[in-house]
Scaffold this motif. Sequence first.
Motif, mmCIF file in Angstrom:
data_model
loop_
_atom_site.group_PDB
_atom_site.id
_atom_site.type_symbol
_atom_site.label_atom_id
_atom_site.label_comp_id
_atom_site.label_asym_id
_atom_site.label_seq_id
_atom_site.Cartn_x
_atom_site.Cartn_y
_atom_site.Cartn_z
ATOM 1 N N GLN A 91 5.409 -11.364 -6.202
ATOM 2 C CA GLN A 91 4.357 -10.741 -6.996
ATOM 3 C C GLN A 91 4.930 -9.545 -7.761
ATOM 4 N N VAL A 119 4.164 -6.029 -9.304
ATOM 5 C CA VAL A 119 3.176 -4.970 -9.150
ATOM 6 C C VAL A 119 3.620 -3.734 -9.933
ATOM 7 N N SER A 120 2.668 -2.889 -10.276
ATOM 8 C CA SER A 120 2.969 -1.633 -10.958
ATOM 9 C C SER A 120 2.493 -0.477 -10.091
ATOM 10 N N ILE A 121 3.331 0.557 -9.967
ATOM 11 C CA ILE A 121 3.027 1.736 -9.175
ATOM 12 C C ILE A 121 2.959 2.935 -10.111
ATOM 13 N N ALA A 162 2.339 2.966 -1.315
ATOM 14 C CA ALA A 162 1.771 2.055 -2.314
ATOM 15 C C ALA A 162 2.546 0.743 -2.369
ATOM 16 N N ILE A 163 3.861 0.830 -2.249
ATOM 17 C CA ILE A 163 4.682 -0.389 -2.256
ATOM 18 C C ILE A 163 4.388 -1.242 -1.024
ATOM 19 N N ASP A 165 1.647 -1.297 0.758
ATOM 20 C CA ASP A 165 0.311 -1.879 0.627
ATOM 21 C C ASP A 165 0.325 -3.073 -0.321
ATOM 22 N N ALA A 166 1.077 -2.954 -1.422
ATOM 23 C CA ALA A 166 1.159 -4.065 -2.372
ATOM 24 C C ALA A 166 1.849 -5.265 -1.751
ATOM 25 N N SER A 179 0.156 -9.069 -1.061
ATOM 26 C CA SER A 179 0.659 -10.181 -1.876
ATOM 27 C C SER A 179 0.362 -11.510 -1.195
#
Length: 204
Positions: free
Chosen positions: A44, A46-48, A69-70, A72-73, A77
């Motif tokens: 996936q 993702v943008s942080i 944040a990473i 959690d992403a 996923s």
Amino acid sequence: SGSPNYEAFLDLENKTGLAVAFALRPVNWWSFGVTGKGFLVTDQLVSIPLNISEFAADPDSATASINTAIEDAAKASPTQQVVGYDVGNLFFFQGSNIDLRLATVVRDVGGATISEGSLDGLVDVEAGETPAVVEETPKEKPQAIDVGVGLTLHTQSSFIHFAADIKDYQNAYNAPDFKRYALGVKAHFARWVALGAGVRHGYG
């Protein structure tokens, strides 16, 4: 633009699986093999969000926030389960001065099954998180056929070998031709001099 806010784009990818293979040689000019495979794949983009002023004020806290944040992403996923099998054949005909090889591989015979959904064990259960229950939607990865041909002209001390490979012969994945074809030639003269050349794109 002068804004203190930026974004970091991350490609989170993970693949875990198992492959089991066996091969037979029914006759001296034919080898046959089958590989069964099963994988768990997470992929996936993702943008942080990044706030430069936060880094300037408290780098440790800003870094910890990004790491959270990473994580959690990654946990959010979707995970794909891929199950399929490949079948390969190798035909080898040897003569006094000419050898011929023909190889075929049928990848994901009949289409590999792909199901999407969260799986137990892929979240932090110790932290009190509950594994998500997502209805799995089966899909298929298309069958693809690879073909390779090799021709060798030889004497007792020298040889020249020509080879050609076609990946995904029927182009089930709609890839451009330059990514699917590979050509090569190799020569060995009097056991002292060897030369080789080839053309192949490094994709996949």
